[in-house]
Design a protein around this motif. Sequence first.
Motif, PDB file in Angstrom:
ATOM      1  N   UNK A   8       0.876  -1.196   0.000  1.00 29.63           N
ATOM      2  CA  UNK A   8       0.000   0.000   0.000  1.00 29.63           C
ATOM      3  C   UNK A   8       0.895   1.222   0.000  1.00 29.63           C
ATOM      4  N   UNK A   9       0.527   2.184  -0.858  1.00 28.58           N
ATOM      5  CA  UNK A   9       1.247   3.458  -0.900  1.00 28.58           C
ATOM      6  C   UNK A   9       0.240   4.560  -0.610  1.00 28.58           C
ATOM      7  N   UNK A  10       0.496   5.349   0.443  1.00 30.81           N
ATOM      8  CA  UNK A  10      -0.363   6.485   0.812  1.00 30.81           C
ATOM      9  C   UNK A  10       0.408   7.769   0.507  1.00 30.81           C
TER      10      UNK A  10
ATOM     11  N   UNK B  25       8.634   9.052   2.548  1.00 31.45           N
ATOM     12  CA  UNK B  25       9.189  10.031   1.596  1.00 31.45           C
ATOM     13  C   UNK B  25       8.633  11.423   1.873  1.00 31.45           C
ATOM     14  N   UNK B  26       9.528  12.400   1.848  1.00 30.13           N
ATOM     15  CA  UNK B  26       9.138  13.809   1.966  1.00 30.13           C
ATOM     16  C   UNK B  26       9.604  14.539   0.713  1.00 30.13           C
ATOM     17  N   UNK B  27       8.740  15.359   0.139  1.00 34.81           N
ATOM     18  CA  UNK B  27       9.068  16.131  -1.067  1.00 34.81           C
ATOM     19  C   UNK B  27       8.959  17.610  -0.731  1.00 34.81           C
ATOM     20  N   UNK B  28      10.010  18.352  -1.024  1.00 33.63           N
ATOM     21  CA  UNK B  28      10.022  19.786  -0.736  1.00 33.63           C
ATOM     22  C   UNK B  28       9.162  20.509  -1.779  1.00 33.63           C
ATOM     23  N   UNK B  29       8.048  21.083  -1.337  1.00 30.92           N
ATOM     24  CA  UNK B  29       7.170  21.810  -2.283  1.00 30.92           C
ATOM     25  C   UNK B  29       7.138  23.295  -1.940  1.00 30.92           C
TER      26      UNK B  29
ATOM     27  N   UNK C 225       5.272   3.890   1.488  1.00 29.38           N
ATOM     28  CA  UNK C 225       4.857   2.590   0.952  1.00 29.38           C
ATOM     29  C   UNK C 225       5.249   1.520   1.969  1.00 29.38           C
ATOM     30  N   UNK C 226       4.400   0.503   2.087  1.00 29.32           N
ATOM     31  CA  UNK C 226       4.616  -0.554   3.083  1.00 29.32           C
ATOM     32  C   UNK C 226       5.482  -1.651   2.475  1.00 29.32           C
ATOM     33  N   UNK C 227       6.598  -1.922   3.142  1.00 22.53           N
ATOM     34  CA  UNK C 227       7.516  -2.944   2.661  1.00 22.53           C
ATOM     35  C   UNK C 227       7.314  -4.294   3.352  1.00 22.53           C
ATOM     36  N   UNK C 228       6.719  -4.300   4.516  1.00 18.64           N
ATOM     37  CA  UNK C 228       6.462  -5.547   5.261  1.00 18.64           C
ATOM     38  C   UNK C 228       5.073  -6.079   4.891  1.00 18.64           C
ATOM     39  N   UNK C 229       4.682  -7.200   5.497  1.00 16.27           N
ATOM     40  CA  UNK C 229       3.357  -7.772   5.212  1.00 16.27           C
ATOM     41  C   UNK C 229       2.244  -6.783   5.581  1.00 16.27           C
ATOM     42  N   UNK C 230       2.431  -6.169   6.736  1.00 12.63           N
ATOM     43  CA  UNK C 230       1.525  -5.083   7.160  1.00 12.63           C
ATOM     44  C   UNK C 230       2.378  -4.056   7.900  1.00 12.63           C
ATOM     45  N   UNK C 231       1.821  -2.885   8.091  1.00 13.61           N
ATOM     46  CA  UNK C 231       2.539  -1.861   8.863  1.00 13.61           C
ATOM     47  C   UNK C 231       1.513  -0.982   9.571  1.00 13.61           C
TER      48      UNK C 231
END
Length: 181
Positions: A57-59, A83-87, A121-127
Amino acid sequence: MNIITTEIPEVLIIEPKVFQDERGFFFEAFNYQIFTEQTGIFVNFVQDNHSASKHNVLRGLHYQIQQPQGKLIRAIAGTIFDVAVDIRKSSPTFGKWVGCELSDVNKRQLWIPPGFAHGFVVRSETAEVLYKTTDYYAPKYDRCIVWNDSNLAIDWNLTNPPILSPKDAAGQSFKTADIFL
Ligand SMILES: Cc1cn([C@H]2C[C@H](O)[C@@H](COP(=O)(O)OP(=O)(O)O[C@H]3O[C@H](C)C(=O)[C@H](O)[C@H]3O)O2)c(=O)[nH]c1=O
């Protein structure tokens, strides 16, 4: 508390002091005095958020055009790539992104000040992710930049397309995003 700088000076990785013993562990997840003394940042968190997500899942990437939220993020179960994006249009690192793996193992936290788009984004089975915010949720000001924007070129290191909410799947491109900051 150990502070690690990132390629964007205002985005900080924080490693809390963890006390391990035969029972398990203890650490102060947030201490206002220590946080402000060691970072020089004066925060007033008004909301605690908690989300749970399945693998891949990606939020995000979410930001607010008014009442921008600063966030202190940690994973209390599983592993995410945050992830952080400078806006901030006036920033020398405008359009730059930084990413950091947060997990229940490394117990790292990411401080993202107001003026950034945020996603993970979740890299494990759940987070399960907890994060404090410096302003209240205001859906009318919520905006989304699409996760795979070609100008941002974030390396999410995915093996399959992510699971997205309809809102996130319909995110704006970075170039057309109505960035007010
Ligand atoms: C964010 C939020 C959501 N909600 C409600 C609104 C929806 O009915 C439901 C799910 O909301 P959403 O799909 O926007 O949740 P996420 O996709 O996890 O959004 C968050 O994910 C990224 C990573 C962020 O940094 C933001 O904190 C936030 O945008 O919770 C609330 O009631 N309060 C809130 O503060």
